[in-house]
Design an enzyme around this catalytic site. Structure first.
Site, PDB file in Angstrom:
ATOM      1  N   TYR A   1      89.264 -51.969 -26.403  1.00 26.54           N
ATOM      2  CA  TYR A   1      90.381 -52.224 -25.483  1.00 26.54           C
ATOM      3  C   TYR A   1      90.014 -53.107 -24.287  1.00 26.54           C
ATOM      4  CZ  TYR A   1      92.432 -48.472 -28.219  1.00 26.54           C
ATOM      5  OH  TYR A   1      92.905 -47.717 -29.253  1.00 26.54           O
TER       6      TYR A   1
ATOM      7  N   PRO B   1     100.612 -43.142 -23.957  1.00 24.97           N
ATOM      8  CA  PRO B   1      99.543 -42.190 -23.691  1.00 24.97           C
ATOM      9  C   PRO B   1      98.142 -42.791 -23.725  1.00 24.97           C
ATOM     10  CG  PRO B   1     100.560 -41.758 -25.828  1.00 24.97           C
ATOM     11  CD  PRO B   1     101.422 -42.748 -25.108  1.00 24.97           C
ATOM     12  N   ASN B   2      97.351 -42.346 -22.769  1.00 24.82           N
ATOM     13  CA  ASN B   2      95.920 -42.674 -22.615  1.00 24.82           C
ATOM     14  C   ASN B   2      95.652 -44.069 -22.062  1.00 24.82           C
ATOM     15  OD1 ASN B   2      94.781 -40.163 -23.613  1.00 24.82           O
ATOM     16  ND2 ASN B   2      95.592 -40.772 -25.604  1.00 24.82           N
TER      17      ASN B   2
ATOM     18  N   HIS C   1     100.434 -54.867 -27.969  1.00 24.49           N
ATOM     19  CA  HIS C   1      99.219 -54.071 -28.200  1.00 24.49           C
ATOM     20  C   HIS C   1      97.996 -54.874 -27.802  1.00 24.49           C
ATOM     21  CE1 HIS C   1     101.371 -50.965 -30.334  1.00 24.49           C
ATOM     22  NE2 HIS C   1     102.010 -51.920 -30.985  1.00 24.49           N
TER      23      HIS C   1
ATOM     24  N   ARG D   1      92.953 -52.022 -38.207  1.00 28.80           N
ATOM     25  CA  ARG D   1      92.237 -50.781 -37.877  1.00 28.80           C
ATOM     26  C   ARG D   1      92.532 -49.695 -38.931  1.00 28.80           C
ATOM     27  NH1 ARG D   1      93.233 -49.510 -31.786  1.00 28.80           N
ATOM     28  NH2 ARG D   1      91.523 -48.055 -32.234  1.00 28.80           N
TER      29      ARG D   1
ATOM     30  N   ASN E   1     104.027 -51.017 -24.448  1.00 34.59           N
ATOM     31  CA  ASN E   1     102.892 -50.652 -25.287  1.00 34.59           C
ATOM     32  C   ASN E   1     103.008 -49.148 -25.496  1.00 34.59           C
ATOM     33  OD1 ASN E   1     100.556 -50.018 -26.582  1.00 34.59           O
ATOM     34  ND2 ASN E   1      99.212 -51.165 -25.200  1.00 34.59           N
TER      35      ASN E   1
ATOM     36  N   GLU F   1     107.274 -55.530 -28.030  1.00 33.39           N
ATOM     37  CA  GLU F   1     106.196 -54.549 -28.281  1.00 33.39           C
ATOM     38  C   GLU F   1     104.859 -55.267 -28.096  1.00 33.39           C
ATOM     39  OE1 GLU F   1     106.140 -53.442 -32.390  1.00 33.39           O
ATOM     40  OE2 GLU F   1     104.478 -52.018 -32.163  1.00 33.39           O
TER      41      GLU F   1
ATOM     42  N   ARG G   1      86.746 -46.261 -21.118  1.00 30.86           N
ATOM     43  CA  ARG G   1      86.159 -45.845 -22.396  1.00 30.86           C
ATOM     44  C   ARG G   1      86.558 -46.851 -23.471  1.00 30.86           C
ATOM     45  NH1 ARG G   1      88.169 -40.829 -24.368  1.00 30.86           N
ATOM     46  NH2 ARG G   1      89.468 -40.318 -22.605  1.00 30.86           N
TER      47      ARG G   1
ATOM     48  N   ALA H   1      99.689 -44.611 -28.973  1.00 32.88           N
ATOM     49  CA  ALA H   1      99.704 -43.843 -30.237  1.00 32.88           C
ATOM     50  C   ALA H   1     101.122 -43.511 -30.707  1.00 32.88           C
ATOM     51  CB  ALA H   1      98.892 -42.571 -30.064  1.00 32.88           C
TER      52      ALA H   1
END
Ligand code: CA2
Length: 146
Positions: free
Chosen positions: A24, A11-12, A101, A108, A75, A99, A19, A78
């Site tokens: 990112y 998601p996103n 990221h 974080r 990836n 996996e 943004r 969330a």
């Protein structure tokens, strides 16, 4: 014909480059897709590159990768930190899985320190921005050689 490599995005991630570039980066998901497609092609593989904001759809794509693919990079965004369904789907496939990221979740917020996905994949690469995808794909290609 050789089976494809699947790269799945949660998601996103469709908003990449628009943004929060300080976290990112400035590359869009299409930029990342183009780089991965070129690297997969030069290694002799085709690529299924997907993005979804829907947990169940990602589960479907993991199952498809297990049935029709040769390896998987994901990836989960969330859902990394929440999804038992994605954990279970990854546990259920026999092909190698990485996996990946962009950021380094361990540095974080505390809620990002738990990954339900790490326990179910072959290995994890994080913290290198868009280059995490290149490094993850190289790791997957190496696994496919063995
Ligand atoms: O660092 C990563 O790749 C993450 O998987 C990104 C996820 C985050 O929830 C994970 O903890 C780490 C967030 C992806 C959201 O992407 C956006 C991109 C641009 C603008 C807003 C969100």
């Amino acid at each position: 014909m050789t089976k494809p490599i699947y790269i799945l995005n949660g998601p996103n991630l469709n908003l990449l480059g628009q943004r929060e570039p300080e976290i990112y980066g400035y590359q869009t998901l299409s930029d990342i897709e183009n780089d991965c497609r070129a690297a997969a092609k030069s290694a002799g593989y085709s690529l299924e590159f997907r993005q979804s904001n829907i947990e169940g759809e990602i589960v479907d794509h993991i199952q498809e990768a297990g049935n029709k693919g040769i390896g998987l990079m994901i990836n989960p965004a969330a859902y990394t930190h929440t999804s038992v369904a994605i954990h279970d789907a990854l546990k259920g496939i026999k092909v190698p899985s990485i996996e990946v990221h962009l950021s380094q979740p361990a540095k974080r917020e505390s809620f990002r320190r738990r990954s339900f996905v790490s326990e179910a994949v072959t290995g994890t690469i994080s913290g290198f921005g868009a280059n995490s995808y290149n490094l993850g794909l190289q790791a997957l290609l190496n696994l496919l050689k063995t």
